[in-house]
Design a protein around this motif. Sequence first.
Motif, mmCIF file in Angstrom:
data_model
loop_
_atom_site.group_PDB
_atom_site.id
_atom_site.type_symbol
_atom_site.label_atom_id
_atom_site.label_comp_id
_atom_site.label_asym_id
_atom_site.label_seq_id
_atom_site.Cartn_x
_atom_site.Cartn_y
_atom_site.Cartn_z
ATOM 1 N N THR A 47 50.896 41.851 -8.997
ATOM 2 C CA THR A 47 50.978 42.474 -9.836
ATOM 3 C C THR A 47 50.780 43.906 -9.980
ATOM 4 O O THR A 47 50.444 43.832 -11.336
ATOM 5 C CB THR A 47 49.435 42.148 -8.905
ATOM 6 N N GLN A 48 51.305 44.094 -9.204
ATOM 7 C CA GLN A 48 51.643 45.506 -9.834
ATOM 8 C C GLN A 48 52.188 45.478 -10.791
ATOM 9 O O GLN A 48 52.643 46.680 -11.346
ATOM 10 C CB GLN A 48 52.148 46.215 -8.485
ATOM 11 N N HIS A 49 54.064 45.131 -10.797
ATOM 12 C CA HIS A 49 54.684 44.419 -12.094
ATOM 13 C C HIS A 49 54.594 44.145 -13.269
ATOM 14 O O HIS A 49 54.741 44.700 -13.978
ATOM 15 C CB HIS A 49 55.651 43.679 -11.214
ATOM 16 N N ARG A 50 53.066 43.418 -13.437
ATOM 17 C CA ARG A 50 52.518 43.191 -14.065
ATOM 18 C C ARG A 50 51.421 43.687 -14.555
ATOM 19 O O ARG A 50 51.421 44.200 -15.831
ATOM 20 C CB ARG A 50 51.376 41.352 -13.897
ATOM 21 N N GLU A 51 50.963 44.495 -14.214
ATOM 22 C CA GLU A 51 50.003 45.509 -14.145
ATOM 23 C C GLU A 51 51.099 46.615 -15.424
ATOM 24 O O GLU A 51 50.601 47.255 -16.100
ATOM 25 C CB GLU A 51 48.680 46.268 -14.029
ATOM 26 N N ARG A 52 52.437 46.906 -14.896
ATOM 27 C CA ARG A 52 52.930 48.085 -14.978
ATOM 28 C C ARG A 52 53.495 47.553 -16.736
ATOM 29 O O ARG A 52 53.854 48.338 -17.492
ATOM 30 C CB ARG A 52 53.739 48.294 -14.358
ATOM 31 N N ARG A 53 53.946 46.394 -16.755
ATOM 32 C CA ARG A 53 54.639 45.786 -18.232
ATOM 33 C C ARG A 53 53.619 45.598 -19.033
ATOM 34 O O ARG A 53 52.727 45.322 -19.209
ATOM 35 C CB ARG A 53 54.967 44.202 -17.884
ATOM 36 N N PRO A 54 54.077 46.438 -20.902
ATOM 37 C CA PRO A 54 53.494 46.075 -21.595
ATOM 38 C C PRO A 54 52.960 44.382 -22.343
ATOM 39 O O PRO A 54 53.457 43.376 -21.273
ATOM 40 C CB PRO A 54 54.293 45.986 -22.845
#
Length: 182
Positions: A47-54
């Motif tokens: 989730t953390q990685h997903r939220e950082r990505r455009p």
Amino acid sequence: MSIVLVTGGVRSGKSAFAERLVKEKSRAVLYVATGVCTDKEMEQRITQHRERRPASWGLSETPYDAAAEVQTYYDYEVVLFDCVSTWISNLLVGVPEDKWGDVEETERIIGAVDSWISAIRDYPGTVFVVTSETGLGGVAMSKLGRWFQDTLGVVNQRIAAEAQEVYAVLSGIPWKIKDERI
């Protein structure tokens, strides 16, 4: 094809650094995610990685057979492969315990990486590759941990040899340690 390798310890900031490099390079980005949601902690990391990505970035969830997905790279200018160490972990935990460290199993896994490297050689864009550096810590206490360190060490060296640029991220600070363009 151009490879930019970003290595560092767990939670060193390597993924965030690679994402910044990618954002500077292109808008047509494919994010190759190797994580598998196995528990609440991994769910939070994903989730953390997903939220950082455009939201505009493409996504290929590729936890096992990276070479089979290379054809999807061609629709994008840049690929961010995050991360090799998770991919290798996925492959290792699929091996029965009595075969951990087995030479044939190790060669099969390294062969999968060699197949992926070979497949991306014809890709005309840039592949940013994130991996964990296992050589900065102590020797793992378990057989699986030692096998992971040994295998990932070989894999990282192979990718670094192919890469035109290599960065090491320590405590959030990136250091360029290889640049064939200079």
